[in-house]
Scaffold this motif. Structure first.
Motif, short mmCIF file in Angstrom:
data_model
loop_
_atom_site.label_atom_id
_atom_site.label_comp_id
_atom_site.label_asym_id
_atom_site.label_seq_id
_atom_site.Cartn_x
_atom_site.Cartn_y
_atom_site.Cartn_z
N LEU A 247 0.85 -1.19 0.00
CA LEU A 247 0.00 0.00 0.00
C LEU A 247 0.89 1.24 0.00
CD1 LEU A 247 -2.81 1.33 0.28
CD2 LEU A 247 -2.51 1.19 2.75
N THR B 248 0.71 5.60 -0.15
CA THR B 248 0.01 6.89 -0.19
C THR B 248 1.03 7.95 -0.59
OG1 THR B 248 -1.59 6.29 1.52
CG2 THR B 248 -1.21 8.63 1.15
N TYR C 273 -3.98 7.05 -3.32
CA TYR C 273 -3.90 5.84 -2.52
C TYR C 273 -3.84 4.66 -3.50
CZ TYR C 273 -5.90 9.29 0.65
OH TYR C 273 -6.15 10.44 1.36
N ALA D 140 -2.74 0.39 -4.25
CA ALA D 140 -2.44 -0.94 -3.74
C ALA D 140 -1.97 -1.80 -4.91
CB ALA D 140 -3.67 -1.56 -3.09
N ASP E 167 2.50 1.02 3.47
CA ASP E 167 1.96 -0.05 4.30
C ASP E 167 1.32 0.47 5.58
OD1 ASP E 167 2.74 -1.87 2.31
OD2 ASP E 167 4.76 -1.97 3.13
N LEU F 289 -8.35 -1.87 -0.96
CA LEU F 289 -8.67 -0.48 -0.62
C LEU F 289 -10.05 -0.37 0.03
CD1 LEU F 289 -7.30 1.79 -3.51
CD2 LEU F 289 -6.32 1.34 -1.26
#
Length: 429
Positions: free
Chosen positions: A3, A5, A56, A58, A91, A136
């Motif tokens: 993950l 961001t 965001y 993944a 993460d 997500l």
């Protein structure tokens, strides 16, 4: 699943950079179509507000470098300029960040509630464009649950210290009695709704709301006894208003210096109070150079906001604890899901070995072999097949000094308990 961001906000970038990197509604479909291809991420969501733009993502790998290059290219920016303002969380840190954002802990106005709705809208938009998958979705659902607990279990949202409230508070520095002033609100979104509410509570009774769609403008204006107009009608009302607060998603300025100059000539030095909350800006910056005009941007609201933050700092500490609990709960959920997946694979492998040995035994029986011999061979063969690979890996791990693997094996099969039972069971005479 990794993950990431990546984004900029009011702490890392000035308003001129934030407005250049903001995503307009008209380009969201294009952005989603390009983003996952350019980044290699399997899931994505985009949050774009006046104070922050965040992505965001993944996927199987760390896609941050690719995302940064795409983001700069999409907005025709120099990647080096953008890199200086960008932050990246990965993460568990990425989960913590999005939860803090949703709870208002990372906002310019500590605890402001608008970001929660904006984040929900961002998630809904990602789902609409087919960009948000199971990972997500789980993260956002857990995030919203944590944000709701922060709102209900702490006092972080009790005092109205949003950007909208700060804008109205600043108007008192220019006009002592707001009940004598007329307001023009440009836009009809959630921020302008809050502005209208705070102005009404401060005594303003005369409203004009200008919006791209007349119906929405009229609906908001009538709720406060005002008048709704379309954006093109603004010049005809400028000379008669004292307070102008704007927040739209327009990619270009709505109110220019020339229009304000013409209105000022009719006003005979009566001052204007203007707040441009939008990113990109709705009011040309040059308007601030005009006499009798007090123009503020979202960045200018900082000092007003900071005075109100202190009342929320104690509640913020409680909120941080709830966020920490929320992050841990989400990570535990992921571990549980990973365990389920691993156990499923383990069972499938065992069943494959079982079926192979069973078929071998059935063939032997059909060929007339002794049933007892076949049964014993089946049990021995299945045991050997099931234990061979684990035995090889345990010996290898022990040779490499990873003795914890042996301890896990003893725990998995309760070997210590079996030895204890054997030690306490009396021998038969």
């Amino acid at each position: 699943m990794a993950l990431v961001t990546l984004g900029i906000n009011h702490r890392t970038a000035p308003v001129d950079l934030r407005e250049r990197i903001a995503f307009t509604p008209e380009r969201m479909e294009e952005a989603f179509a390009e983003l996952r291809v350019a980044s290699g991420a399997s899931e994505a969501a985009i949050l774009s507000t006046c104070n922050r733009t965040e992505l965001y993502l993944a996927g199987d790998d760390d896609c941050a470098p690719m995302v940064l290059r795409w983001l700069a290219g999409f907005h025709n920016l120099d990647a080096a300029e953008l890199e200086e303002a960008v932050y990246v969380h990965r993460d568990a840190d990425a989960v913590r960040h999005v939860m803090r954002v949703a709870a208002g802990l990372d906002s310019m106005v500590l605890g402001e509630p608008q970001i929660f709705g904006q984040l929900k809208d961002a998630y809904a938009l990602a789902r609409k464009h087919g960009a948000s998958g199971s990972f997500l979705s789980r993260m956002f659902e857990q995030t919203f649950s944590v944000a709701k607990r922060v709102r209900t279990q702490t006092a972080i949202g009790e005092n109205p210290v949003s950007v909208a409230y700060a804008a109205v508070s600043m108007a008192h520095h220019i006009f002592s009695d707001l009940s004598r002033n007329r307001a023009l609100l440009i836009g009809a979104g959630k921020t302008i709704e809050l502005v209208a509410q705070h102005l009404s509570e401060a005594g303003v009774k005369d409203f004009v709301v200008a919006n791209r769609t007349l119906e929405r403008a009229q609906s908001l204006a009538e709720a406060h006894g005002g008048k709704g107009i379309v954006l093109s009608e603004i010049p005809g009302y400028l000379a008669d208003v004292d307070i102008i607060i704007s927040s739209t998603a327009s990619p270009l300025p709505i109110l220019g210096k020339g229009a304000v100059e013409r209105a000022l000539k009719k006003r005979k030095h009566r001052p204007y109070f203007m707040v441009d909350i939008a990113v990109p800006r709705d009011i040309e910056p040059e308007v601030a150079s005009l006499a009798d005009v007090y123009l503020y941007t979202v960045d200018d609201l900082r000092h007003v906001i900071e005075e109100n933050i202190r009342s929320r700092e104690g509640a913020a500490r409680e909120a941080e604890n709830l966020v920490t609990d929320g992050v841990q709960a989400f990570l535990n959920q992921l571990r549980a899901l990973d365990a389920v997946s691993t156990l499923k694979q383990f069972r499938q492998r065992a069943e494959t070995l079982r079926d192979a040995e069973t078929e071998k035994a059935l063939r032997a029986l059909r060929n007339g072999s002794d049933p007892e011999t076949v049964l014993r061979s089946l049990a021995r063969g299945l045991t050997n097949k099931l234990l061979h690979e684990p035995s090889v890996q345990v010996r290898k791990a022990t040779t490499e000094g990873r003795t914890e693997v042996t301890e896990w094996l003893r725990e998995l099969h309760q070997l210590d308990a079996l030895e204890a039972d054997a030690a306490t069971t009396p021998e038969k005479l």
